[in-house]
Design a protein around this motif. Structure first.
Motif, PDB file in Angstrom:
ATOM      1  N   ILE A   1       0.848  -1.203   0.000  1.00  0.00           N
ATOM      2  CA  ILE A   1       0.000   0.000   0.000  1.00  0.00           C
ATOM      3  C   ILE A   1       0.877   1.244   0.000  1.00  0.00           C
ATOM      4  O   ILE A   1       0.600   2.213  -0.726  1.00  0.00           O
ATOM      5  CB  ILE A   1      -0.974  -0.010   1.194  1.00  0.00           C
ATOM      6  N   LYS A   2       1.934   1.217   0.783  1.00  0.00           N
ATOM      7  CA  LYS A   2       2.854   2.358   0.818  1.00  0.00           C
ATOM      8  C   LYS A   2       3.432   2.612  -0.575  1.00  0.00           C
ATOM      9  O   LYS A   2       3.488   3.754  -1.030  1.00  0.00           O
ATOM     10  CB  LYS A   2       3.963   2.102   1.833  1.00  0.00           C
ATOM     11  N   ALA A   3       3.841   1.554  -1.277  1.00  0.00           N
ATOM     12  CA  ALA A   3       4.385   1.706  -2.636  1.00  0.00           C
ATOM     13  C   ALA A   3       3.331   2.277  -3.587  1.00  0.00           C
ATOM     14  O   ALA A   3       3.635   3.149  -4.413  1.00  0.00           O
ATOM     15  CB  ALA A   3       4.900   0.365  -3.150  1.00  0.00           C
ATOM     16  N   ALA A   4       2.105   1.795  -3.472  1.00  0.00           N
ATOM     17  CA  ALA A   4       1.026   2.299  -4.332  1.00  0.00           C
ATOM     18  C   ALA A   4       0.767   3.780  -4.068  1.00  0.00           C
ATOM     19  O   ALA A   4       0.575   4.559  -5.010  1.00  0.00           O
ATOM     20  CB  ALA A   4      -0.249   1.484  -4.104  1.00  0.00           C
ATOM     21  N   LEU A   5       0.772   4.177  -2.809  1.00  0.00           N
ATOM     22  CA  LEU A   5       0.553   5.584  -2.464  1.00  0.00           C
ATOM     23  C   LEU A   5       1.730   6.448  -2.923  1.00  0.00           C
ATOM     24  O   LEU A   5       1.529   7.566  -3.406  1.00  0.00           O
ATOM     25  CB  LEU A   5       0.313   5.741  -0.965  1.00  0.00           C
ATOM     26  N   GLN A   6       2.943   5.929  -2.799  1.00  0.00           N
ATOM     27  CA  GLN A   6       4.111   6.678  -3.265  1.00  0.00           C
ATOM     28  C   GLN A   6       4.037   6.918  -4.771  1.00  0.00           C
ATOM     29  O   GLN A   6       4.403   7.993  -5.254  1.00  0.00           O
ATOM     30  CB  GLN A   6       5.401   5.951  -2.882  1.00  0.00           C
ATOM     31  N   PHE A   7       3.552   5.930  -5.510  1.00  0.00           N
ATOM     32  CA  PHE A   7       3.374   6.095  -6.954  1.00  0.00           C
ATOM     33  C   PHE A   7       2.386   7.226  -7.236  1.00  0.00           C
ATOM     34  O   PHE A   7       2.625   8.083  -8.099  1.00  0.00           O
ATOM     35  CB  PHE A   7       2.891   4.786  -7.584  1.00  0.00           C
ATOM     36  N   GLN A   8       1.275   7.252  -6.500  1.00  0.00           N
ATOM     37  CA  GLN A   8       0.271   8.294  -6.685  1.00  0.00           C
ATOM     38  C   GLN A   8       0.816   9.667  -6.297  1.00  0.00           C
ATOM     39  O   GLN A   8       0.552  10.667  -6.974  1.00  0.00           O
ATOM     40  CB  GLN A   8      -0.994   7.967  -5.884  1.00  0.00           C
ATOM     41  N   ILE A   9       1.575   9.723  -5.207  1.00  0.00           N
ATOM     42  CA  ILE A   9       2.181  10.993  -4.778  1.00  0.00           C
ATOM     43  C   ILE A   9       3.131  11.506  -5.851  1.00  0.00           C
ATOM     44  O   ILE A   9       3.158  12.706  -6.149  1.00  0.00           O
ATOM     45  CB  ILE A   9       2.892  10.815  -3.418  1.00  0.00           C
ATOM     46  N   SER A  10       3.893  10.607  -6.442  1.00  0.00           N
ATOM     47  CA  SER A  10       4.813  10.986  -7.519  1.00  0.00           C
ATOM     48  C   SER A  10       4.047  11.598  -8.690  1.00  0.00           C
ATOM     49  O   SER A  10       4.486  12.595  -9.281  1.00  0.00           O
ATOM     50  CB  SER A  10       5.610   9.759  -7.964  1.00  0.00           C
ATOM     51  N   ARG A  11       2.906  11.021  -9.023  1.00  0.00           N
ATOM     52  CA  ARG A  11       2.082  11.555 -10.116  1.00  0.00           C
ATOM     53  C   ARG A  11       1.619  12.975  -9.786  1.00  0.00           C
ATOM     54  O   ARG A  11       1.657  13.867 -10.642  1.00  0.00           O
ATOM     55  CB  ARG A  11       0.876  10.650 -10.356  1.00  0.00           C
ATOM     56  N   VAL A  12       1.177  13.188  -8.561  1.00  0.00           N
ATOM     57  CA  VAL A  12       0.725  14.521  -8.143  1.00  0.00           C
ATOM     58  C   VAL A  12       1.869  15.524  -8.272  1.00  0.00           C
ATOM     59  O   VAL A  12       1.692  16.624  -8.802  1.00  0.00           O
ATOM     60  CB  VAL A  12       0.171  14.491  -6.698  1.00  0.00           C
ATOM     61  N   ARG A  13       3.042  15.133  -7.806  1.00  0.00           N
ATOM     62  CA  ARG A  13       4.200  16.039  -7.878  1.00  0.00           C
ATOM     63  C   ARG A  13       4.570  16.333  -9.330  1.00  0.00           C
ATOM     64  O   ARG A  13       4.936  17.472  -9.660  1.00  0.00           O
ATOM     65  CB  ARG A  13       5.368  15.442  -7.115  1.00  0.00           C
ATOM     66  N   ASP A  14       4.487  15.335 -10.197  1.00  0.00           N
ATOM     67  CA  ASP A  14       4.769  15.548 -11.618  1.00  0.00           C
ATOM     68  C   ASP A  14       3.784  16.551 -12.215  1.00  0.00           C
ATOM     69  O   ASP A  14       4.191  17.453 -12.969  1.00  0.00           O
ATOM     70  CB  ASP A  14       4.703  14.235 -12.397  1.00  0.00           C
ATOM     71  N   LEU A  15       2.507  16.403 -11.902  1.00  0.00           N
ATOM     72  CA  LEU A  15       1.494  17.335 -12.415  1.00  0.00           C
ATOM     73  C   LEU A  15       1.753  18.750 -11.907  1.00  0.00           C
ATOM     74  O   LEU A  15       1.634  19.724 -12.657  1.00  0.00           O
ATOM     75  CB  LEU A  15       0.090  16.870 -12.021  1.00  0.00           C
TER      76      LEU A  15
END
Length: 180
Positions: free
Chosen positions: A155-169
């Motif tokens: 779950i932590k890895a999945a959330l980190q992936f989503q956080i990375s997407r937000v930061r990219d945007l």
């Protein structure tokens, strides 16, 4: 809307109300005081009616969709629930640079995705998962794991992936922020 109504009944009521709002915008007048103010604003700032239709579609999705299979599926919802809000605001703010529209769109998407990350538990309480199922699965996460409410490495890895997407945007929107 009455909370004793089913989601289907709420969706139907929203459709009837939304159709009325869109009709008012198209005709350029409304018998409702708030509707009249909305119609005036839309006309004054030449805000595309498509933004309102997309918003209403996403609000209906909130009543009828409990999860999104892919990121592309989720983007349809996010566009109407968040991106169009910024797109509606750009002309009201008086920004003339076309770059502002793309920045607002990306910021709206980023903010909405950040909300989904923050609200996983609250969304589960409402029977919804807004994180794309295929992306959760790619990290080894199931809906049942989320519902257990135990922060696992997956779950932590999945959330980190989503956080990375937000930061990219947010990073992609940065050049346009200056013109806002």
């Amino acid at each position: 809307m009455n909370s004793t109504l089913s989601d289907e009944e709420k969706a139907k009521a929203l459709q009837v109300w939304g159709d009325g709002v869109l009709a008012d915008i198209k005709t350029g007048k409304s018998n409702d005081h708030i509707g009249a103010a909305l119609v005036d604003t839309v006309k004054r700032f030449d805000i595309p009616i498509a933004h309102f239709a997309a918003f209403l579609k996403s609000m209906t999705m909130d009543l009828t969709v409990t999860e999104y299979h892919t990121y592309e599926d989720l983007l349809e919802y996010v566009y109407g629930s968040a991106a169009v809000i910024g797109l509606q605001m750009v002309p009201i703010l008086g920004v003339l640079n076309p770059q502002a529209y793309e920045a607002e769109k990306k910021l709206g998407i980023a903010f909405q995705l950040a909300n989904f990350i923050r609200d996983v538990g609250e969304d589960l309480d409402r029977g919804r998962v807004y994180l794309p199922i295929t992306e959760l699965q790619a990290s080894g996460v199931t809906r049942q794991m989320l519902e257990a409410r135990i922060l696992t490495p997956e779950i932590k890895a999945a959330l980190q992936f989503q956080i990375s997407r937000v930061r990219d945007l947010q990073r992609e929107a940065t050049p346009g922020i200056a013109v806002l």
